[in-house]
Design a protein around this motif. Structure first.
Motif, short mmCIF file in Angstrom:
data_model
loop_
_atom_site.label_atom_id
_atom_site.label_comp_id
_atom_site.label_asym_id
_atom_site.label_seq_id
_atom_site.Cartn_x
_atom_site.Cartn_y
_atom_site.Cartn_z
N ASP A 95 13.66 21.50 -27.73
CA ASP A 95 14.02 20.21 -27.15
C ASP A 95 15.29 19.76 -27.87
O ASP A 95 15.25 19.06 -28.88
N ILE A 96 16.43 20.20 -27.36
CA ILE A 96 17.70 20.03 -28.05
C ILE A 96 18.09 18.56 -28.19
O ILE A 96 18.61 18.13 -29.21
N CYS A 97 17.84 17.76 -27.16
CA CYS A 97 18.26 16.36 -27.18
C CYS A 97 17.22 15.44 -27.83
O CYS A 97 17.56 14.32 -28.22
N VAL A 144 22.50 14.17 -29.52
CA VAL A 144 23.03 15.48 -29.16
C VAL A 144 23.46 15.39 -27.70
O VAL A 144 22.63 15.41 -26.79
N TRP A 146 25.11 17.31 -25.21
CA TRP A 146 25.55 18.66 -24.86
C TRP A 146 25.28 18.95 -23.39
O TRP A 146 24.28 18.51 -22.83
N GLY A 148 24.57 21.95 -20.39
CA GLY A 148 23.63 23.06 -20.33
C GLY A 148 24.07 24.33 -21.05
O GLY A 148 23.29 24.91 -21.82
N ARG A 150 25.93 24.92 -23.60
CA ARG A 150 25.85 24.83 -25.06
C ARG A 150 24.40 24.82 -25.53
O ARG A 150 24.06 25.39 -26.56
N LYS A 151 23.51 24.16 -24.77
CA LYS A 151 22.09 24.19 -25.10
C LYS A 151 21.56 25.63 -25.02
O LYS A 151 20.83 26.09 -25.90
N ASN A 152 21.94 26.31 -23.95
CA ASN A 152 21.46 27.69 -23.76
C ASN A 152 21.94 28.60 -24.88
O ASN A 152 21.21 29.49 -25.33
N ASP A 180 17.46 23.67 -17.66
CA ASP A 180 18.20 24.73 -18.35
C ASP A 180 17.41 25.40 -19.46
O ASP A 180 17.35 26.63 -19.54
N GLU A 181 16.83 24.59 -20.35
CA GLU A 181 16.15 25.16 -21.50
C GLU A 181 14.98 26.06 -21.09
O GLU A 181 14.76 27.12 -21.68
#
Length: 257
Positions: A95-97, A144, A146, A148, A150-152, A180-181
């Protein structure tokens, strides 16, 4: 999983084809310029992911249709429960964000260290390792912001660069939804999976992504999104191990008032 986008026109050559973005069928496609400029052929990082994941027996993806249903809490509790049974466990927060793993595992303020072999995860117990972007933020309150791709790219790094060692279980805490994730983690692990022997139950006990657990609450709006998660799992060939209903007692108390 096909490399043909869902909104692609008929006779789309696929994103990995040398004709991607150049074929006559690509005319008018909204993805034409992206496909034409994207790298072609097999992803060279998949081999690195396969080598790193070869020592991970089971991978469990924890999903939810909506935020706030207790998905990250469940993923953390599952990781702790498996570790308490003597299993070697990794908890991967993609969960990047909205990374929650550092807070839920009591590891706030810890940092990821890099060595010649890759990134070292942070250990909450001797047999429980944790990796999250939350360990990399200078300030835990930093947003964060970002796109998609950059998350990938970071998810790919988590899979190929983190030195997990030999794990019985890798529990993956995914963000809400089917975006995306989720596509990235499923594609990377499926493409990097190697054939393995079947266990006593007759199904594979290692390989790509073994199964998913879906977390929800009793409200109808949450149940609606669970159906979308189940549909996502079917499309990517991911077995649904079960559905966890959180906060059901809160719903009962509300009904009694």
């Amino acid at each position: 999983m096909s490399d043909v986008p869902d909104n692609a026109p008929a006779h789309c050559p696929g994103t990995q084809s040398e004709d991607a973005g150049k074929a006559s069928a690509c005319a008018g496609c909204p993805n034409q310029s992206v496909c034409a400029s994207a790298p072609k052929g097999p992803d060279p990082d998949l081999q690195a992911i396969a080598e790193r994941m070869a020592s991970v027996k089971n991978k469990l993806l924890v999903l939810s249709g909506k935020g706030g249903v207790g998905k990250s809490t469940f993923a953390t509790q599952l990781a702790f429960a498996l570790a308490a049974q003597g299993k070697e466990v990794g908890l991967l927060d993609i969960d990047i964000c909205g990374p929650s793993a550092p807070k839920l595992t009591g590891l706030e303020g810890e940092e990821v260290h890099q060595s010649g072999s890759g990134w070292s995860p942070v250990y909450v117990e001797e047999n429980l390792a944790v990796m999250s972007i939350g360990f990399m933020l200078p300030n835990p309150d930093d947003a964060v912001i970002w796109r998609g791709p950059r998350k990938n790219a970071l998810i790919k790094q988590f899979l190929k660069d983190v030195v997990w060692g030999s794990l019985d279980y890798l529990v993956v805490d995914a963000p809400p939804g089917t975006s995306d994730e989720h596509i990235s983690i499923a594609q990377f692990l499926k493409a990097a999976a190697a054939p393995v022997a079947a266990g006593s139950s007759g199904r594979n006990i290692a390989g790509g992504m073994d199964a998913a657990v879906i977390v929800t609450t009793p409200q109808e709006v949450s149940i609606i999104d669970v159906r979308k998660e189940v549909s996502f799992c079917r499309k990517v060939g991911l077995q649904v191990l079960g559905v966890v209903e959180n906060m059901s007692t809160l719903q009962i108390c509300a009904d009694l008032r």
